[in-house]
Design a protein around this motif. Structure first.
Motif, short mmCIF file in Angstrom:
data_model
loop_
_atom_site.label_atom_id
_atom_site.label_comp_id
_atom_site.label_asym_id
_atom_site.label_seq_id
_atom_site.Cartn_x
_atom_site.Cartn_y
_atom_site.Cartn_z
N LYS A 124 2.12 -29.66 -45.30
CA LYS A 124 2.73 -28.47 -44.45
C LYS A 124 1.64 -27.73 -43.80
N GLN A 125 0.26 -27.84 -44.06
CA GLN A 125 -0.52 -26.99 -43.24
C GLN A 125 -1.32 -27.78 -42.14
N HIS A 126 -0.75 -27.60 -40.94
CA HIS A 126 -1.32 -28.35 -39.91
C HIS A 126 -1.34 -27.35 -38.72
N CYS A 127 -1.65 -25.97 -39.27
CA CYS A 127 -2.03 -24.85 -38.22
C CYS A 127 -3.51 -24.34 -38.49
N THR A 128 -3.96 -23.87 -37.78
CA THR A 128 -5.50 -23.29 -37.62
C THR A 128 -5.15 -21.65 -37.83
N TYR A 129 -5.87 -21.14 -38.97
CA TYR A 129 -5.64 -19.60 -38.99
C TYR A 129 -7.12 -18.92 -38.73
N ALA A 130 -6.95 -17.71 -38.25
CA ALA A 130 -8.09 -16.84 -38.28
C ALA A 130 -7.93 -15.51 -38.57
N LEU A 131 -8.93 -14.77 -38.73
CA LEU A 131 -8.64 -13.30 -39.37
C LEU A 131 -9.60 -12.26 -38.24
N ALA A 137 -14.72 2.38 -34.89
CA ALA A 137 -16.22 3.22 -34.66
C ALA A 137 -17.20 2.48 -34.02
N THR A 138 -17.26 1.41 -34.19
CA THR A 138 -18.56 0.57 -33.36
C THR A 138 -17.74 -0.25 -32.01
N GLN A 139 -16.43 0.04 -31.99
CA GLN A 139 -15.71 -0.58 -30.89
C GLN A 139 -15.93 -2.34 -30.86
N SER A 140 -15.76 -2.89 -31.85
CA SER A 140 -15.83 -4.27 -31.87
C SER A 140 -14.67 -4.81 -32.56
N LEU A 141 -14.41 -6.06 -32.20
CA LEU A 141 -13.46 -6.75 -32.91
C LEU A 141 -14.00 -8.18 -33.20
N LYS A 142 -14.02 -8.67 -34.45
CA LYS A 142 -14.59 -9.83 -35.28
C LYS A 142 -13.57 -10.82 -35.35
N ILE A 143 -13.58 -11.91 -35.08
CA ILE A 143 -12.79 -12.86 -35.38
C ILE A 143 -13.29 -14.09 -36.14
N VAL A 144 -12.91 -14.31 -37.40
CA VAL A 144 -13.49 -15.27 -38.35
C VAL A 144 -12.45 -16.32 -38.67
N PRO A 145 -12.72 -17.72 -38.60
CA PRO A 145 -11.91 -18.56 -39.12
C PRO A 145 -11.90 -18.51 -40.58
#
Length: 439
Positions: A124-131, A137-145
């Protein structure tokens, strides 16, 4: 982890709560819409982190029972992150196998999830996920798999119990037939696949489609009137006529009679290293392996050349997968091979080469073809002088039936030290094919 840095503008919308008054609900809604204010934008820097082989990305687990680990915990413990403890385990021999264990403080119940049993193997798991994590405060957006695109289903287990994952009543049974898995993959491809993948899936499905009973009956009626050319049939060297692996009738050595690279393809050797890994770890070969393999492990210890030793280990592994595939699709051996895992590449090859009936069983002809492949590999393992007594038990067949298979391969039996051994003389000489005359 490697990071890609980008600038990105985020818009934040603030909703003000309406003041309590005696106005009607409709007026309150209109006022609340008017009080909706748009605050200033946030200029954030995006960092997209990629997987690093020496670092483990975040794991995601969920509780299907609805359990909240922070519900009854102390507020101080929640703030100090001491209300629960999470641990990740990896299999030493198979690093891709992971287990996530979440232990609430003050409870004797653990929540355990794996990526190799139950729901994780249901296709069933055929999708790619990220967080994504936004730090204002630091005005940063971190995206990690998320690690290996795995979502862990955390099922409750009493601490100290010996109940395995397969015995847990909440875990989905992962024993699906080849046909069910193929049907499920085809449905997912039709729903979410590209036009090219959908077209290829339909073409493959049409090639593997079995004729219905009416078509087969009509074909049988037409075949009754077909005259068989006996001379042409006896003179052919096609493998399908004798139901044996690809061979070279003019070979001058037994190794050339049945080329090994025609049975085990180049890209398949890397999936056959389980016996070699156990040998290097000095682990015991379990009883799940055929007796033919277990009775010849001693041969590996006498081989000094590592490449030759690895080659024989791969042949043992291929014999094991063939026998287990036969057991999984036969009436008399399905229980013994229930927990055996065949690599997906080999399973697809076996399913195509030894196509199954509608009852998901091997036909007699395909079963004979599979047995012929096994017997040829046993000859390679025993340097073309083999005692067939243990392989007959592994294949669940009688010595007489097995002798007929060896005869069709061009083998001869000799007597040595009160043992009946199978040899392969060259050039190959096959028994004459006998056909019944039509009256």
């Amino acid at each position: 982890m490697a990071a890609d840095t980008k600038s990105f503008e985020l818009e934040e919308t603030h909703y003000a709560e309406p003041e309590a008054n005696s106005q009607s609900p409709a007026k309150k809604n209109r006022k609340s819409e008017k009080k909706k204010k748009r605050v200033s934008s946030v200029n954030a820097t995006i960092q997209v982190l990629s997987n690093h082989p020496e670092k483990t990305p975040p794991l995601v687990g969920y509780f299907p029972s609805g359990f909240n680990p922070h519900k009854d915990a102390d507020e101080e413990a929640v703030q100090e992150q001491k209300s629960i403890r999470a641990r990740v385990y990896r299999n030493k021999n198979k690093p891709n196998r992971m287990q996530l264990v979440v232990s609430p403080t003050g409870s004797n119940v653990d929540f355990v999830g794996t990526n190799y049993l139950g729901e994780a193997t249901a296709g069933k798991q055929h999708c790619t996920y990220a967080l994504g994590v936004l730090d204002k405060a630091t005005q940063s957006l971190k995206i990690v798999p998320i690690a290996a695109n795995m979502i862990f289903r955390l099922d409750p287990k009493v601490r100290g119990s010996d109940v395995s994952e397969k015995e847990s009543p909440t875990v989905v049974d992962d024993e699906l037939s080849v046909q069910e898995k193929a049907d499920r993959m085809r449905e997912l491809t039709n729903l979410y696949g590209t036009k090219r993948s959908i077209k290829q899936a339909k073409k493959l499905h049409s090639l593997k489609q079995v004729d219905d009973s009416d078509t087969q009956k009509d074909l049988d009626e037409k075949m009754k009137n077909v005259v068989v050319n006996k001379e042409a049939l006896e003179g052919t060297n096609a493998e399908i006529a004798r139901n044996i692996p690809t061979y070279n009738a003019s070979a001058t050595t037994p190794q050339e009679a049945y080329p090994l690279d025609k049975i085990i393809l180049m890209g398949e050797w890397s999936y056959l290293e389980d016996v070699y890994s156990l040998l290097r770890a000095e682990a015991e070969i379990s009883a799940n392996y055929p007796s033919f393999v277990r009775n010849r492990i001693y041969k590996l210890q006498d081989i000094q050349d590592e490449e030759e030793k690895k080659k024989l280990c791969c042949i043992f592994s291929y014999i094991t997968h063939l026998i287990k595939f036969k057991d999984q699709n036969s009436m008399d051996g399905v229980s013994s091979a229930k927990g055996h895992k065949i690599p997906s590449m080999l399973r697809q090859k076996f399913s195509s080469m030894f196509s199954l009936l509608e009852s998901r069983r091997l036909s007699p002809e395909k079963s004979d073809l599979l047995i012929s492949h096994v017997l040829v590999l046993t000859l390679f393992a025993d340097e073309f002088s083999s005692d067939p007594s243990d392989i007959a038990k592994d294949l669940r067949t009688s010595p007489f039936t097995l002798r007929l298979h060896f005869d069709n391969l061009g083998c001869k039996f000799i007597r040595k030290n009160n043992l009946s051994l199978v040899t392969l003389p060259v050039p190959l000489k096959f028994p004459q094919l006998s056909l019944k005359r039509r009256r």
